[in-house]
Scaffold this motif. Structure first.
Motif, short mmCIF file in Angstrom:
data_model
loop_
_atom_site.label_atom_id
_atom_site.label_comp_id
_atom_site.label_asym_id
_atom_site.label_seq_id
_atom_site.Cartn_x
_atom_site.Cartn_y
_atom_site.Cartn_z
N UNK A 55 0.82 -1.20 0.00
CA UNK A 55 0.00 0.00 0.00
C UNK A 55 0.86 1.26 0.00
N UNK A 56 0.47 2.24 -0.81
CA UNK A 56 1.16 3.53 -0.83
C UNK A 56 0.37 4.57 -0.05
N UNK A 57 -0.53 4.10 0.82
CA UNK A 57 -1.39 4.98 1.60
C UNK A 57 -1.81 4.23 2.86
N UNK A 58 -2.49 4.94 3.75
CA UNK A 58 -3.04 4.30 4.96
C UNK A 58 -4.53 4.07 4.74
N UNK A 59 -5.00 2.89 5.13
CA UNK A 59 -6.39 2.54 4.88
C UNK A 59 -7.04 1.96 6.14
N UNK A 60 -8.32 2.28 6.31
CA UNK A 60 -9.09 1.72 7.41
C UNK A 60 -10.38 1.11 6.87
N UNK A 61 -10.73 -0.06 7.36
CA UNK A 61 -11.97 -0.73 6.98
C UNK A 61 -12.77 -1.01 8.24
#
Length: 303
Positions: A55-61
């Motif tokens: 991932x080139x970003x931060x993600x939340x699910x």
């Protein structure tokens, strides 16, 4: 031997191209399937990383119903209704399976936007906590708060004539991140009352940055202590106090993660992987890998 990229990168532009995705200049991306018919096809429509991707970003699910199995840094996790998943930039994520009735919301942040909370005194400790606990259950109060903020952001995304739209969405995003950090502070206080940002936290941060940069060719605690101009004994004590884990374990995490990726890529022999990771010989690499994983490199390839 020059190493090729093993993992494909998942960029915000890739995520914004997903069906139903809403975004603002690829800095904030919202995706959900809340309005879709509950079936396997719609559940899988959000499965945007069906093989390991960096991932080139931060993600939340946030999982609202159903459930899923995922891999984060090649480690298996399972999330059910009421659970959240957070994966930071640079980590490796993969959807393995989703239940047909899965409902979830996804929020992704650019590094520029995520950095607004990095000045918080407890940021390093919280991020380390999430790194080791990427899947966790949310209490009902915070779940409702996070979902309410998400829905407000989604509603604002449609106001294309709002000249302050980007600023408003950034504001909502900051409210969500600060609320999340407060939630983690309270959660972590249940197990650790020391969240003060001090010299030890700074050493931990610099150590991790150095490991991420050099683990391909350096596994010695002495090397990293030298980079930080402190003794190996002091470095070991600091990392143990801050994280509850040994410095050698953090180094090994990165080495083994890379080794697993290289071995599973089917591009390289065990000897080539051994050379890439700067092991003296294949025998030493095999013993190191088996000691950390419980299986030999060849057995891991076949698994």
């Amino acid at each position: 031997m020059k190493r090729e990229n093993v993992f494909l990168n998942l960029d915000l532009s890739d995520l914004s191209a997903q069906p139903g995705a809403l975004h603002i200049d690829n800095k904030i991306i919202l995706i959900d399937n809340l309005d879709d018919v509950a079936d396997e096809e719609n559940a899988n429509s959000l499965s945007f990383a069906n093989y390991p991707m960096k991932l080139s970003f931060t993600i939340g699910l946030i999982v609202l119903s159903g459930g899923m199995k995922v891999k984060i840094n090649l480690e298996d996790f399972e999330a059910r209704a009421g659970d959240a998943i957070v994966v930071f930039k640079g980590n490796i994520g993969e959807f393995c399976s989703l239940l047909p009735d899965t409902r979830m919301v996804v929020i992704a942040f650019s590094d520029e936007l995520f950095n607004v909370v990095k000045h918080i005194n407890t940021a390093l400790s919280i991020q380390q906590y999430i790194y080791t606990n990427p899947v966790f259950h949310l209490d009902e109060e915070f779940l409702d708060e996070a979902l309410d903020i998400y829905k407000k952001m989604k509603a604002k995304m449609t106001e294309t004539n709002n000249i302050f739209l980007e600023g408003i969405l950034h504001g909502y995003a900051q409210v969500l991140m600060y609320s999340a950090y407060n939630y983690f502070v309270q959660r972590k206080k249940n197990t650790d009352n020391s969240l003060e940002c001090n010299r030890n936290q700074e050493i931990y941060k610099l150590f991790m940055q150095s490991v991420q940069k050099n683990y391909m060719h350096e596994r010695s605690i002495t090397y990293y202590a030298g980079v930080l101009c402190i003794s190996p004994k002091y470095l070991s004590q600091v990392i143990k106090n801050v994280t509850g884990r040994l410095a050698s374990e953090w180094i090994a995490d990165y080495v083994i993660l890379e080794a697993k990726a290289l071995l599973k890529s089917n591009k390289y022999t065990v000897q080539q992987v051994c050379d890439m990771l700067n092991f003296a010989n294949q025998s030493f690499f095999g013993k190191y890998f088996k000691r950390k994983t419980g299986v030999s490199p060849k057995a891991y390839i076949k698994s």
